[in-house]
Motif scaffolding. Structure first.
Motif, mmCIF file in Angstrom:
data_model
loop_
_atom_site.group_PDB
_atom_site.id
_atom_site.type_symbol
_atom_site.label_atom_id
_atom_site.label_comp_id
_atom_site.label_asym_id
_atom_site.label_seq_id
_atom_site.Cartn_x
_atom_site.Cartn_y
_atom_site.Cartn_z
ATOM 1 N N GLY A 226 -7.772 9.208 13.492
ATOM 2 C CA GLY A 226 -8.719 7.922 13.597
ATOM 3 C C GLY A 226 -9.997 8.703 13.792
ATOM 4 N N GLU A 227 -10.568 7.756 13.609
ATOM 5 C CA GLU A 227 -11.938 8.311 13.636
ATOM 6 C C GLU A 227 -12.750 6.630 14.294
ATOM 7 O OE1 GLU A 227 -14.517 9.803 9.792
ATOM 8 O OE2 GLU A 227 -14.264 6.835 9.345
ATOM 9 N N ASN A 228 -13.884 7.499 14.097
ATOM 10 C CA ASN A 228 -14.895 6.342 15.438
ATOM 11 C C ASN A 228 -16.034 6.868 14.742
ATOM 12 O OD1 ASN A 228 -13.115 4.635 16.328
ATOM 13 N ND2 ASN A 228 -13.828 5.275 18.975
ATOM 14 N N LEU A 229 -17.147 5.576 14.751
ATOM 15 C CA LEU A 229 -18.428 5.802 13.905
ATOM 16 C C LEU A 229 -19.941 5.360 14.869
ATOM 17 C CD1 LEU A 229 -17.713 5.630 10.787
ATOM 18 C CD2 LEU A 229 -17.629 8.031 11.260
ATOM 19 N N ALA A 230 -20.925 6.013 14.926
ATOM 20 C CA ALA A 230 -22.482 5.847 15.411
ATOM 21 C C ALA A 230 -23.228 5.731 14.489
ATOM 22 C CB ALA A 230 -21.829 5.827 16.839
ATOM 23 N N HIS A 231 -23.860 4.813 14.197
ATOM 24 C CA HIS A 231 -25.539 5.083 13.305
ATOM 25 C C HIS A 231 -25.975 4.860 14.932
ATOM 26 C CE1 HIS A 231 -28.167 3.440 11.121
ATOM 27 N NE2 HIS A 231 -28.814 4.613 11.057
ATOM 28 N N ALA A 232 -26.972 5.719 15.391
ATOM 29 C CA ALA A 232 -28.713 5.847 16.161
ATOM 30 C C ALA A 232 -29.984 5.381 15.926
ATOM 31 C CB ALA A 232 -28.426 7.032 17.782
ATOM 32 N N ILE A 233 -30.160 4.611 16.234
ATOM 33 C CA ILE A 233 -31.882 4.875 14.958
ATOM 34 C C ILE A 233 -32.667 4.887 16.618
ATOM 35 C CG2 ILE A 233 -33.229 2.901 14.701
ATOM 36 C CD1 ILE A 233 -30.784 0.966 13.267
ATOM 37 N N ASN A 234 -32.733 5.502 17.733
ATOM 38 C CA ASN A 234 -33.434 5.723 18.613
ATOM 39 C C ASN A 234 -32.979 6.668 19.558
ATOM 40 O OD1 ASN A 234 -32.523 3.554 21.146
ATOM 41 N ND2 ASN A 234 -32.845 1.838 19.669
ATOM 42 N N TYR A 235 -33.757 6.437 20.299
ATOM 43 C CA TYR A 235 -32.933 7.548 21.910
ATOM 44 C C TYR A 235 -31.924 7.143 22.314
ATOM 45 C CZ TYR A 235 -33.296 10.475 25.930
ATOM 46 O OH TYR A 235 -32.926 11.130 27.104
ATOM 47 N N ASN A 236 -32.598 5.718 22.759
ATOM 48 C CA ASN A 236 -31.321 5.117 24.047
ATOM 49 C C ASN A 236 -29.879 4.983 23.446
ATOM 50 O OD1 ASN A 236 -33.060 4.860 26.057
ATOM 51 N ND2 ASN A 236 -33.326 3.072 25.330
ATOM 52 N N GLN A 237 -29.855 4.556 22.064
ATOM 53 C CA GLN A 237 -28.209 4.538 21.405
ATOM 54 C C GLN A 237 -28.049 6.772 20.847
ATOM 55 O OE1 GLN A 237 -29.538 3.094 17.412
ATOM 56 N NE2 GLN A 237 -29.611 1.325 18.194
ATOM 57 N N ASN B 158 -24.317 5.518 25.976
ATOM 58 C CA ASN B 158 -24.034 4.148 25.057
ATOM 59 C C ASN B 158 -23.099 4.431 23.804
ATOM 60 O OD1 ASN B 158 -25.784 3.574 27.394
ATOM 61 N ND2 ASN B 158 -27.354 4.225 26.171
ATOM 62 N N VAL B 159 -23.344 5.526 22.935
ATOM 63 C CA VAL B 159 -22.317 5.208 21.787
ATOM 64 C C VAL B 159 -20.966 4.843 22.288
ATOM 65 C CG1 VAL B 159 -21.501 7.189 20.597
ATOM 66 C CG2 VAL B 159 -23.637 7.411 20.680
ATOM 67 N N VAL B 160 -20.252 5.414 23.791
ATOM 68 C CA VAL B 160 -19.075 5.249 23.928
ATOM 69 C C VAL B 160 -19.131 3.965 24.021
ATOM 70 C CG1 VAL B 160 -16.837 6.267 25.561
ATOM 71 C CG2 VAL B 160 -18.526 7.713 24.422
ATOM 72 N N LEU B 161 -20.143 3.320 25.014
ATOM 73 C CA LEU B 161 -20.531 1.684 25.328
ATOM 74 C C LEU B 161 -19.973 1.182 24.305
ATOM 75 C CD1 LEU B 161 -20.681 0.309 27.924
ATOM 76 C CD2 LEU B 161 -22.767 -0.151 27.794
ATOM 77 N N ALA B 162 -20.468 1.963 23.550
ATOM 78 C CA ALA B 162 -20.005 0.535 22.293
ATOM 79 C C ALA B 162 -18.967 0.581 21.862
ATOM 80 C CB ALA B 162 -21.823 0.748 20.442
ATOM 81 N N TRP B 163 -18.285 1.469 20.955
ATOM 82 C CA TRP B 163 -17.050 1.909 20.840
ATOM 83 C C TRP B 163 -16.229 0.861 22.205
ATOM 84 C CZ3 TRP B 163 -16.913 8.349 20.339
ATOM 85 C CH2 TRP B 163 -17.674 8.157 19.574
ATOM 86 N N MET B 164 -16.328 0.923 23.114
ATOM 87 C CA MET B 164 -15.381 0.549 24.157
ATOM 88 C C MET B 164 -15.617 -1.087 23.966
ATOM 89 S SD MET B 164 -14.256 2.653 25.335
ATOM 90 C CE MET B 164 -12.453 1.580 26.312
ATOM 91 N N LEU B 165 -16.612 -1.481 23.721
ATOM 92 C CA LEU B 165 -17.185 -2.460 23.271
ATOM 93 C C LEU B 165 -16.732 -3.235 21.900
ATOM 94 C CD1 LEU B 165 -20.957 -3.423 24.652
ATOM 95 C CD2 LEU B 165 -18.540 -3.812 25.896
ATOM 96 N N PHE C 274 -23.399 4.427 5.202
ATOM 97 C CA PHE C 274 -21.671 3.841 7.005
ATOM 98 C C PHE C 274 -21.211 3.590 6.934
ATOM 99 C CE2 PHE C 274 -22.180 3.014 11.115
ATOM 100 C CZ PHE C 274 -21.659 3.433 12.007
ATOM 101 N N SER C 275 -20.509 3.912 6.751
ATOM 102 C CA SER C 275 -18.766 3.676 6.681
ATOM 103 C C SER C 275 -17.845 4.196 6.889
ATOM 104 C CB SER C 275 -18.899 3.191 5.385
ATOM 105 O OG SER C 275 -17.250 2.095 4.368
ATOM 106 N N HIS C 276 -16.787 3.642 7.206
ATOM 107 C CA HIS C 276 -15.473 4.453 7.095
ATOM 108 C C HIS C 276 -14.917 4.275 5.739
ATOM 109 C CE1 HIS C 276 -14.608 3.980 11.713
ATOM 110 N NE2 HIS C 276 -14.941 2.969 11.279
ATOM 111 N N VAL C 277 -15.244 3.876 5.166
ATOM 112 C CA VAL C 277 -15.532 4.482 3.188
ATOM 113 C C VAL C 277 -15.869 5.428 3.149
ATOM 114 C CG1 VAL C 277 -15.267 3.648 0.822
ATOM 115 C CG2 VAL C 277 -14.341 2.221 2.788
#
Length: 145
Positions: free
Chosen positions: A87-98, A103-110, A68-71
């Motif tokens: 451009g690239e955005n990544l997310a790692h969701a361990i549970n349903y809410n993530q 929530n994915v986009v909110l994490a990116w916006m933060l 899990f990396s931009h590398v």
């Protein structure tokens, strides 16, 4: 006729029990809708879904299950995956809410760097993909153009 209906219903019930349907709570289109909502708030044009970038995003999401990396797992930078992505955005969701698109986009916006990609005026399209690893964890990639 009644026997045929009973047989059909029985087969459907048995089929459902043996092969349950798994519904995904999150989808690529919903992530794009969330991104476009933030862009709209800033007076920016909406991004369109790009099928070529979606294929690239799926590759990157699968790679992220290894590292899990931009590398990339091969040690190269993220942008070596294709000349189409800027451009690239990544997310790692361990549970349903993530996994939920909001929530994915909110994490990116933060995150300042990820937010900058979401709101970059030069981007006109995106490709988004969810990938489920063997452990059941979800990796989300968004490639921008």
């Amino acid at each position: 006729m009644k026997k045929a209906v009973i047989s059909l219903v029985t087969m459907i019930i048995i089929g459902t029990l043996c092969c349950p349907v798994v519904a995904k709570a999150s989808s690529e289109d919903d992530v794009l809708a969330q991104i476009n909502a933030y862009r709209s708030e800033q007076g920016l044009c909406e991004l369109t879904m790009d099928e070529d970038l979606k294929d690239i995003a799926l590759l990157r999401a699968a790679e992220c299950s290894e590292k899990f990396s931009h590398v990339r797992p091969n040690g190269q930078a993220w942008y070596t995956v294709s000349s189409l992505t800027n451009g690239e955005n990544l997310a790692h969701a361990i549970n349903y809410n993530q996994q939920k698109p909001e929530n994915v986009v909110l994490a990116w916006m933060l995150s300042p760097k990820h937010s900058a990609n979401v709101l970059r005026t030069s981007f006109s399209s995106a490709g988004i993909a969810y990938y489920e690893s063997e452990t059941g964890e979800i990796y989300i990639a968004c490639e921008f153009r």
